[in-house]
Write an enzyme that holds these catalytic residues in place. Sequence first.
Site, short mmCIF file in Angstrom:
data_model
loop_
_atom_site.label_atom_id
_atom_site.label_comp_id
_atom_site.label_asym_id
_atom_site.label_seq_id
_atom_site.Cartn_x
_atom_site.Cartn_y
_atom_site.Cartn_z
N LYS A 1 29.05 36.90 26.85
CA LYS A 1 28.94 36.38 27.82
C LYS A 1 27.66 37.26 28.49
O LYS A 1 27.40 37.86 28.79
CB LYS A 1 29.89 37.28 29.12
CG LYS A 1 30.03 36.42 30.28
CD LYS A 1 31.41 37.59 30.99
CE LYS A 1 31.53 36.66 32.78
NZ LYS A 1 33.52 36.80 33.02
N GLY B 1 34.46 47.48 39.17
CA GLY B 1 33.93 48.51 37.69
C GLY B 1 35.36 48.62 37.23
O GLY B 1 35.17 50.28 35.90
N LEU B 2 35.40 47.59 36.21
CA LEU B 2 36.03 47.00 34.85
C LEU B 2 37.06 48.22 34.96
O LEU B 2 37.58 48.82 33.53
CB LEU B 2 34.68 48.15 33.94
CG LEU B 2 33.68 47.00 33.52
CD1 LEU B 2 32.95 47.27 32.38
CD2 LEU B 2 33.76 46.10 33.48
N CYS C 1 27.73 42.96 32.77
CA CYS C 1 28.86 43.28 33.70
C CYS C 1 27.74 44.23 35.13
O CYS C 1 27.18 45.60 34.56
CB CYS C 1 29.84 44.70 33.53
SG CYS C 1 30.90 44.99 35.20
N ASN D 1 32.41 41.80 44.02
CA ASN D 1 33.36 43.05 43.66
C ASN D 1 32.56 43.70 43.53
O ASN D 1 31.23 43.04 42.56
CB ASN D 1 34.05 41.67 42.65
CG ASN D 1 33.22 41.84 41.22
OD1 ASN D 1 34.15 42.39 40.47
ND2 ASN D 1 33.24 41.04 41.00
N ALA D 2 33.07 45.25 43.12
CA ALA D 2 32.47 45.98 42.42
C ALA D 2 33.62 46.72 41.69
O ALA D 2 34.16 47.67 42.32
CB ALA D 2 31.81 46.72 43.19
C1 LIG Z 1 37.19 40.61 41.10
C2 LIG Z 1 36.51 39.69 39.78
C3 LIG Z 1 36.21 41.15 38.86
C4 LIG Z 1 35.91 40.43 37.75
N1 LIG Z 1 35.77 41.57 36.37
C5 LIG Z 1 35.39 40.57 35.01
C6 LIG Z 1 35.80 41.45 34.27
O1 LIG Z 1 36.24 42.21 33.65
N2 LIG Z 1 34.76 40.83 32.97
C7 LIG Z 1 34.24 39.61 33.08
O2 LIG Z 1 33.02 39.58 32.03
N3 LIG Z 1 33.79 39.75 34.51
C8 LIG Z 1 34.28 39.43 35.39
N4 LIG Z 1 33.84 39.10 36.34
C9 LIG Z 1 32.93 37.64 36.47
C10 LIG Z 1 33.93 36.07 36.02
O3 LIG Z 1 34.73 36.21 35.04
C11 LIG Z 1 32.91 34.90 36.07
O4 LIG Z 1 31.85 35.13 35.77
C12 LIG Z 1 33.13 35.50 37.68
O5 LIG Z 1 32.94 35.25 38.88
C13 LIG Z 1 31.94 33.96 37.83
O6 LIG Z 1 32.49 32.48 37.80
P1 LIG Z 1 33.55 32.55 39.08
O7 LIG Z 1 32.63 32.30 40.49
O8 LIG Z 1 34.67 31.68 38.84
O9 LIG Z 1 34.46 33.28 39.89
C14 LIG Z 1 35.02 39.80 37.64
C15 LIG Z 1 34.95 39.16 38.88
C16 LIG Z 1 36.06 38.84 39.80
C17 LIG Z 1 35.29 38.03 41.82
#
Ligand SMILES: Cc1cc2nc3c(=O)[nH]c(=O)nc-3n(C[C@H](O)[C@H](O)[C@H](O)COP(=O)(O)O)c2cc1C
Lengths: 305, 305, 259, 259
Positions: B165, B72-73, B130, B69-70
């Site tokens: 994080k 972009g916050l 991020c 994913n990208a």
């Molecule tokens: C679509 C998407 C958006 C994400 N947005 C954020 C975010 O805004 N802030 C953040 O700290 N991590 C973000 N992450 C990372 C997740 O919180 C998590 O650390 C990472 O996806 C690993 O866990 P998972 O394998 O269960 O997805 C995002 C992940 C995904 C897939």
Amino acid sequence: MKSLQISLPGLDMKNPIMPASGCFGFGREFSQLFDLSQLGAIMIKATTYEPRFGNPTPRVAETTAGMLNAIGLQNPGLEKVMNEELPWLDQFDVPIIANVAGSQEEDYIAVAKEISKASNVHALELNISCPNVKIGGIAFGTIPEVAKDLTKKVKEVSEVPIYVKLSPNVTNIVEMAKAVEDGGADGLTMINTLVGMRIDLKSGKPILANKTGGLSGPAIKPVAIRMIHEVSQNVSLPIIGMGGVQSAEDVIEYYYAGASAVAVGTANFVDPFVCPTIIEELPELVRRLGFDHISECTGRSWKNG
Amino acid sequence: MKSLQISLPGLDMKNPIMPASGCFGFGREFSQLFDLSQLGAIMIKATTYEPRFGNPTPRVAETTAGMLNAIGLQNPGLEKVMNEELPWLDQFDVPIIANVAGSQEEDYIAVAKEISKASNVHALELNISCPNVKIGGIAFGTIPEVAKDLTKKVKEVSEVPIYVKLSPNVTNIVEMAKAVEDGGADGLTMINTLVGMRIDLKSGKPILANKTGGLSGPAIKPVAIRMIHEVSQNVSLPIIGMGGVQSAEDVIEYYYAGASAVAVGTANFVDPFVCPTIIEELPELVRRLGFDHISECTGRSWKNG
Amino acid sequence: MIKKELCQIVSQAEIAEHIFMLTLQGELVREMNEPGQFVHLKIAQHFEPLLRRPISISDIQKDKNQFTMIYRAEGRGTALLSEKKPGDVVDVLGPLGNGFPIHEAKPGETALLVGGGIGIPPLFELSKQLVKQGVNVIHVLGFQSANVVFYEDEFTKLGETYVATVDGSYGTKGFVTNIIEDRKLTFDVLYSCGPTPMLKALENNYLDKKVYLSLEERMGCGIGACFACVCHTGDDPTGYTYKKVCSDGPVFKAGEVLL
Amino acid sequence: MIKKELCQIVSQAEIAEHIFMLTLQGELVREMNEPGQFVHLKIAQHFEPLLRRPISISDIQKDKNQFTMIYRAEGRGTALLSEKKPGDVVDVLGPLGNGFPIHEAKPGETALLVGGGIGIPPLFELSKQLVKQGVNVIHVLGFQSANVVFYEDEFTKLGETYVATVDGSYGTKGFVTNIIEDRKLTFDVLYSCGPTPMLKALENNYLDKKVYLSLEERMGCGIGACFACVCHTGDDPTGYTYKKVCSDGPVFKAGEVLL
Ligand SMILES: Cc1cc2nc3c(=O)[nH]c(=O)nc-3n(C[C@H](O)[C@H](O)[C@H](O)COP(=O)(O)O)c2cc1C
Ligand SMILES: Cc1cc2nc3c(=O)[nH]c(=O)nc-3n(C[C@H](O)[C@H](O)[C@H](O)COP(=O)(O)OP(=O)(O)OC[C@H]3O[C@@H](n4cnc5c(N)ncnc54)[C@H](O)[C@@H]3O)c2cc1C
Ligand SMILES: Cc1cc2nc3c(=O)[nH]c(=O)nc-3n(C[C@H](O)[C@H](O)[C@H](O)COP(=O)(O)OP(=O)(O)OC[C@H]3O[C@@H](n4cnc5c(N)ncnc54)[C@H](O)[C@@H]3O)c2cc1C
Ligand SMILES: Cc1cc2nc3c(=O)[nH]c(=O)nc-3n(C[C@H](O)[C@H](O)[C@H](O)COP(=O)(O)O)c2cc1C
Ligand code: FES
Ligand code: FES
């Protein structure tokens, strides 16, 4: 098959497909299954100066779409590889890339010097990135200055071009690539495995006796593609790409990222015929995508047009 | 459900399961599917000082057993989160962990200061990792001194405990963990995504408009387990683990590695009911493995006995 | 010769709790010689589970080009396998490894076949071949409990058969070694397959006898190329010499490798 | 309400080259209201492919609790889906999104339904509902070539139907826009679904008309939580305001979002 013929430093190859080091032994077992002369090259199992028994078992564990290994560079040692394995491999019309490993500088130098003299060894792969060796080992692959220095010293003694195998377990892969380029590397191979772990639900302990192991297989492909995409734009060395390659399509993705040849590791365990199958399927795929030669694909993801 | 109740700095939770930041928005959509009060906590989408639109699309791509994913916050900005999202979430009996992001120090500090005042925000998650933000961003998560410094400054202004994080895209994760511990962090959350890429076979270009993206899902679990195993033995902060969690068994594996709570990200897209399902299945699994309370599982892979 | 073939499922049945008997048909049956060899199965076309699973050959029907395996649905791979139906195909690599040396037992001699749990299956083809050769066979089979006991009748048809269960819910309570000792069973050759502690006990108890043990180890390639399944040799327990369970074994003479 | 349900396959058939028609049965059909909504399908229980696939609802049979989709077997997910048989189940999340506003076309008025390729399926349920409401429908359907043409007869039964193919191997050679212009088709409301260049052309050509467009975007969650499928709004093309294709769309009024 003209569309697959390529030349890289030290390597004139029928095609750009080769088994990755450690996933094909010294070829003996696979030679019972198909003619090794079909392969573009063979990256043989890491060779160290002394024989190594490696780590205690279990040495492998499965993960989702991947596997962990902690073989620990088991190999019969330089002498036996020189006297038995390489001469045996000489019956096949295929260039050998010798994977050189060690736990200190002198080991690398000694192995490189000797093994590069073997007539069928056309290139060395400097394994500065094995995550499963305890002493030294990993440091070579994570500190740019150390990697550069080692590259330089090995380059001085080697009679054939050297490819340095990069570890993905670093903050800045471009920095590492530039360092070994400065050190005089003729090419790069990337990536080695990511460090990972699995824990057994019942025992509560890591499945691998070595606790951690190297993660390989389809799971790591996006990481490899990203790193090759980055590195290929920042160094002028050819790259042999690897990590989760299972199909002709995967090979093209590596080329688009910036690779000039591709190695197949874990997939050999899933399908021992995967290398010849890919070699057979590639020409048609290259043609279908509109190319005359596979080398036109290199770096298309970042080149214009 | 007594066997799941836990307390971490700032967080008194019914159970240790929470959706990971960015994978659950601000809860509105999932609230149509189940009662959010069932959750141990909610990690809301990253909040920045100003609203952000994020990256161009495509923003997601699938990989083998994972996704990139990208985004972009993208988020509505501090003001709207304070005035609309957090008050709306207040109807549920669930502690909120606010994910704080920015592209410079001042942004982090400003957001942390304000958002930590919200009555239902019980902790902050400092997102120094991020991979999809271009300016600054990633640097915070890869240079120990910078991370320590930022942690300290955010800690000074925050009214609630802070969890940092960590990014997995570093050579030495323990060094990063120790740095933020020194900086005064109350806990760690790990891991964020690995940087990866996929290239489209037809176009030859990266699928994501941003080219690279963050790799999440089952593919990365072994990397996360390894890092938590390592970090948990070297710092004394509680760790909220994440990366590819899909089942109650995965939760236990994270506990064994050294986690004290677990977040679920990508799996929410595969099965939007995954969090309540895991919460329902955990007590029986904990019992079956012979524990009275899930916290007994923390660090078993390296603790004696 | 090692072959890779998509073999069709002839039949599959649950013969005890989570224990399945699976019969496949394929040309590679022609290559199967020794009892104790195994096949390496790719259970799904997709990448999860990724690796092949080693399963022993428990019965060879050369005339029909069929072979049978008995396995426990344990983790993800074997659970998926157990859901397959007749007509479905399984990707088989094999036959692999070196099996039990049947000619070590001469006609008229007695062979003791000792199996534990899912180590029992390869002993069935072994027993069949020994009997055919005029060897007198005695089987001692160990299980966890009554609900997972399988193939008692089949073995009984070939020779004397004793069953032990750990919890005593069936047969004799205890281990296979208890039965052998209590009944003072004697033999010329011992063949065994099962959990390592059992194999170790047998090795220690019969140092002066001809004993052949089939080992288990986590595998990568299954053909000898990856060094995943290596063990030290008995005469060089801390050195560099090694044997590969997949291609040198899985059957070794007691003492040949370090258990 | 959004439901998640294991729906059973009633029928599946290849109706043109790589184009499949799939009918599922399930309780969640009760929740389906607007034409143009979609479902999010988890095709395999294992983790590869991992994500759900968004597919439009092309036909709703409320009385039978059944609905139909038409999709192209393209990549891994849809290829796997096409191998499923009646009786197999598919994990369905839906119905999702907001569909075409059918009441924008009044009884007696004319609606022009313009579809391209696999954008055509949702127009079928739309056309059915418009016809039921007394609206006069005209269909203009664009395909790549003759071998992938589908549902011409079905649409013809509901109203005037024109087909264009890019290579001219069937119907009129060219694009849907050529047909509309050449035939001087007039309408009160235009509904469309298909590739973005087609939607853009329609939007530009009929700035003064009521035009509704259904968009496609790569999705994560499909329910509005992950911000994967966001687009800028028409009145703030570079700012922070946005719409989500999955939960605000997939159907938008022309001009509402930036194509
Ligand atoms: C679509 C998407 C958006 C994400 N947005 C954020 C975010 O805004 N802030 C953040 O700290 N991590 C973000 N992450 C990372 C997740 O919180 C998590 O650390 C990472 O996806 C690993 O866990 P998972 O394998 O269960 O997805 C995002 C992940 C995904 C897939
Ligand atoms: C030579 C040999 C012969 C065997 N014969 C039989 C047999 O006839 N019947 C039978 O039920 N079992 C047999 N086994 C054990 C069988 O291979 C495992 O039970 C099986 O691989 C577990 O797979 P899974 O998908 O159920 O478990 P998972 O936990 O999903 O497996 C994950 C990974 O670990 C490996 N693994 C897990 N347990 C074992 C184990 N005990 N031994 C080796 N690898 C393991 C798997 O192969 C796989 O790579 C044999 C093993 C070997 C080495
Ligand atoms: C709201 C909506 C409705 C749709 N309705 C239909 C329909 O009725 N019939 C039909 O044939 N197709 C439809 N599509 C397109 C369909 O979703 C894709 O063709 C499908 O997801 C491709 O999956 P795959 O496994 O074949 O390809 P893969 O290449 O394996 O897919 C990999 C990933 O990319 C995504 N992806 C790939 N192509 C597309 C695309 N064109 N749009 C969105 N995501 C994509 C997949 O969902 C998956 O996450 C619709 C898309 C959307 C957004
Ligand atoms: C069992 C195993 C053993 C390996 N041994 C070596 C080795 O000796 N030297 C080396 O440089 N890489 C070794 N590797 C790494 C591979 O060469 C390759 O870089 C990595 O596995 C990624 O490719 P893959 O995903 O195709 O397997 C080994 C990998 C595996 C799975
Ligand atoms: S499993 Fe690869 S050498 Fe035995
Ligand atoms: S797909 Fe997640 S917000 Fe639309």
